[in-house]
Structure formats: C-alpha cells, structure tokens
Design a protein around this motif. Sequence first.
Motif, PDB file in Angstrom:
ATOM      1  N   ARG A 295     -14.584  12.443 -50.202  1.00 47.77           N
ATOM      2  CA  ARG A 295     -14.884  13.086 -48.910  1.00 47.77           C
ATOM      3  C   ARG A 295     -15.475  14.470 -49.144  1.00 47.77           C
ATOM      4  O   ARG A 295     -15.106  15.190 -50.068  1.00 47.77           O
ATOM      5  CB  ARG A 295     -13.620  13.199 -48.058  1.00 47.77           C
ATOM      6  N   SER A 296     -16.404  14.833 -48.213  1.00 44.17           N
ATOM      7  CA  SER A 296     -17.012  16.159 -48.269  1.00 44.17           C
ATOM      8  C   SER A 296     -17.231  16.641 -46.837  1.00 44.17           C
ATOM      9  O   SER A 296     -18.019  16.052 -46.096  1.00 44.17           O
ATOM     10  CB  SER A 296     -18.348  16.108 -49.024  1.00 44.17           C
TER      11      SER A 296
ATOM     12  N   TYR B 137     -19.217  11.609 -46.703  1.00 42.69           N
ATOM     13  CA  TYR B 137     -18.532  10.979 -47.840  1.00 42.69           C
ATOM     14  C   TYR B 137     -19.596  10.670 -48.902  1.00 42.69           C
ATOM     15  O   TYR B 137     -20.667  10.142 -48.607  1.00 42.69           O
ATOM     16  CB  TYR B 137     -17.840   9.683 -47.417  1.00 42.69           C
ATOM     17  N   ARG B 138     -19.249  10.982 -50.148  1.00 43.30           N
ATOM     18  CA  ARG B 138     -20.152  10.691 -51.255  1.00 43.30           C
ATOM     19  C   ARG B 138     -19.763   9.350 -51.878  1.00 43.30           C
ATOM     20  O   ARG B 138     -18.731   9.228 -52.539  1.00 43.30           O
ATOM     21  CB  ARG B 138     -20.088  11.790 -52.308  1.00 43.30           C
ATOM     22  N   LEU B 139     -20.591   8.387 -51.662  1.00 40.19           N
ATOM     23  CA  LEU B 139     -20.386   7.070 -52.271  1.00 40.19           C
ATOM     24  C   LEU B 139     -21.155   7.036 -53.588  1.00 40.19           C
ATOM     25  O   LEU B 139     -22.378   7.205 -53.604  1.00 40.19           O
ATOM     26  CB  LEU B 139     -20.862   5.964 -51.326  1.00 40.19           C
TER      27      LEU B 139
ATOM     28  N   THR C 194     -20.288  10.552 -40.645  1.00 41.23           N
ATOM     29  CA  THR C 194     -19.599  10.328 -39.377  1.00 41.23           C
ATOM     30  C   THR C 194     -19.239  11.697 -38.786  1.00 41.23           C
ATOM     31  O   THR C 194     -19.712  12.715 -39.304  1.00 41.23           O
ATOM     32  CB  THR C 194     -18.350   9.447 -39.555  1.00 41.23           C
ATOM     33  N   VAL C 195     -18.430  11.727 -37.732  1.00 41.29           N
ATOM     34  CA  VAL C 195     -18.066  13.001 -37.092  1.00 41.29           C
ATOM     35  C   VAL C 195     -16.550  13.086 -36.948  1.00 41.29           C
ATOM     36  O   VAL C 195     -15.840  12.073 -37.083  1.00 41.29           O
ATOM     37  CB  VAL C 195     -18.747  13.150 -35.709  1.00 41.29           C
TER      38      VAL C 195
ATOM     39  N   THR D 210      -8.968   3.635 -47.645  1.00 40.59           N
ATOM     40  CA  THR D 210      -8.748   3.776 -46.198  1.00 40.59           C
ATOM     41  C   THR D 210      -9.785   4.709 -45.559  1.00 40.59           C
ATOM     42  O   THR D 210      -9.677   5.027 -44.370  1.00 40.59           O
ATOM     43  CB  THR D 210      -7.341   4.339 -45.933  1.00 40.59           C
ATOM     44  N   ASP D 211     -10.758   5.138 -46.321  1.00 37.74           N
ATOM     45  CA  ASP D 211     -11.848   5.961 -45.806  1.00 37.74           C
ATOM     46  C   ASP D 211     -13.137   5.145 -45.794  1.00 37.74           C
ATOM     47  O   ASP D 211     -13.283   4.173 -46.564  1.00 37.74           O
ATOM     48  CB  ASP D 211     -12.027   7.218 -46.688  1.00 37.74           C
ATOM     49  N   PRO D 212     -14.054   5.588 -44.983  1.00 44.39           N
ATOM     50  CA  PRO D 212     -13.983   6.726 -44.058  1.00 44.39           C
ATOM     51  C   PRO D 212     -13.354   6.348 -42.720  1.00 44.39           C
ATOM     52  O   PRO D 212     -13.368   5.182 -42.338  1.00 44.39           O
ATOM     53  CB  PRO D 212     -15.451   7.079 -43.887  1.00 44.39           C
TER      54      PRO D 212
END
Length: 243
Positions: free
Chosen positions: A126-127, A136-138, A194-195, A227-229
């Motif tokens: 997450r970022s 999120y950095r995948l 996302t927001v 469990t993200d995002p």
Amino acid sequence: MDSQPRTPMAPTAPSPRQPDRRTTGRGRRLRRYALVPAAALSVAVVLAGCDDTSTSSSPAGAGSTMPDSDASQAPGSGAPDEPSPSGTTASAGSSAPSDAADPSEAATQAGPQRCAAKALTPALNRSDGGAGQIYYRLTLSNTSDAPCTLQGFPGVSLIKRDGGVIGEPAEREGAAGQKTVLKPGGHVEITLHTVNQGLTDAPCWDRPDYLKVYPPGSKEAVTLRTTDPLVCGDRFTTTAVGS
C-alpha cells in the motif's frame, strides 16, 4: 626397157573402219551404269522436296512443343513461386542436411518472449497518495531462469474465498506504456488506484480474500492471497506495466 611412160595410179581411199563390237558393247554398259546413280539421286531430291513441302504446309503450332523456357513463363504453368536452391540436386531417397533452425534457437534469436503467468510471482504494497487517494503497488517478479517481456495492461480482480468476484475488474488508467524486459529475478510495478472510505457517497466493496492478476496478453492468471485493496467510491483502476 619399156619406153612408154607409165600412167600414175590414183591413191586408193582407205575403206571405212568397222567399229569394234567389243568396244561398242562396253560403252553401252558404261552409259547404262552411269544412269543408275543419276536416277537414284533424282529420286532422293524429289523425296526431300516432298518432305519440305509437307512440313511447311502444316498449320502453325500443330503438333509442336513450346520450348521449356516459354512454358515456364506461361501463366498457370504451375511453376513454383520460389526458386529452388542453385547448385544443388536432390535425388529420391537422398538425405540432404536440413538448414532449418532449431525452434529454441529461433526464439533466442528473435529475442525474449512474452512472460507466461507461471514465470511471474505477484506482491502487493500500500502507498497513500494523500487527498483521499489510495494507491497500491502491485509487483510482478520474473522467477524463471530466462528473460521475458511485458507490455500493456493487466487484468485485476478481487476474489472471494468461494471464488466469486467482488465488484468489477479494475478499469484501465493512463497510457499503454512500452515493452519491458524482465531478466531473471527482475520485476515491474503496476499501480492500483482507489479512494478513501467516505470520500464519495458510494459504499466500499467487501474485502477480498484473493487478488487475481492476468499478465498482459495472457489467458492464465496468478493469484495472491491478500485482504487488500479495500475499494471504495466505486473507484478501482490499474495502470499499464512500468507506468
């Protein structure tokens, strides 16, 4: 002595000589024999003349054969489109060495191939972007022993434990990007967007149990347990590889 003058006697004309019968017969035989070759020669000339007349009087092209060079250039002659190798002759049953390259060598010469799903391992971090934006950095890492390439957008979906899909797959955001070469152990990053919850009136989606990722151009996916995002505001997008 007789004193009276003698009257000279007139010379007697020689009597005509009778032809020799043997000579006459031989001459006739010679003339008869000489006529035989002449007659044969006349017959040969006449026959040759007849042959020339019959050949020249036949219709043009009747019974004739076109030269091979003309036939090979005629439309529909069935000549191969590709010329055969010059200076080589293949006989029936001969085993000439093949010049075809090995498929693996051809692939190496053509450069790295597209990364298959089985060669990639995903990771997610997450970022926070601020102002209510969540990123999120995948990461996709090449865990194979050969280089491969990626270009374009991946397919990303949130998956429940039972295999059901949560919400909608991520929409595309930004440019398609350029081709990226992944060496063994190398990786690329993809940004999921996302927001924050409450930024809009739209509710958040359920949290996932898995993240399913289809690499660009692949029909096979890699799965990451996470469990993200947490997607809120119905905003769920993905950038292209390397963007």
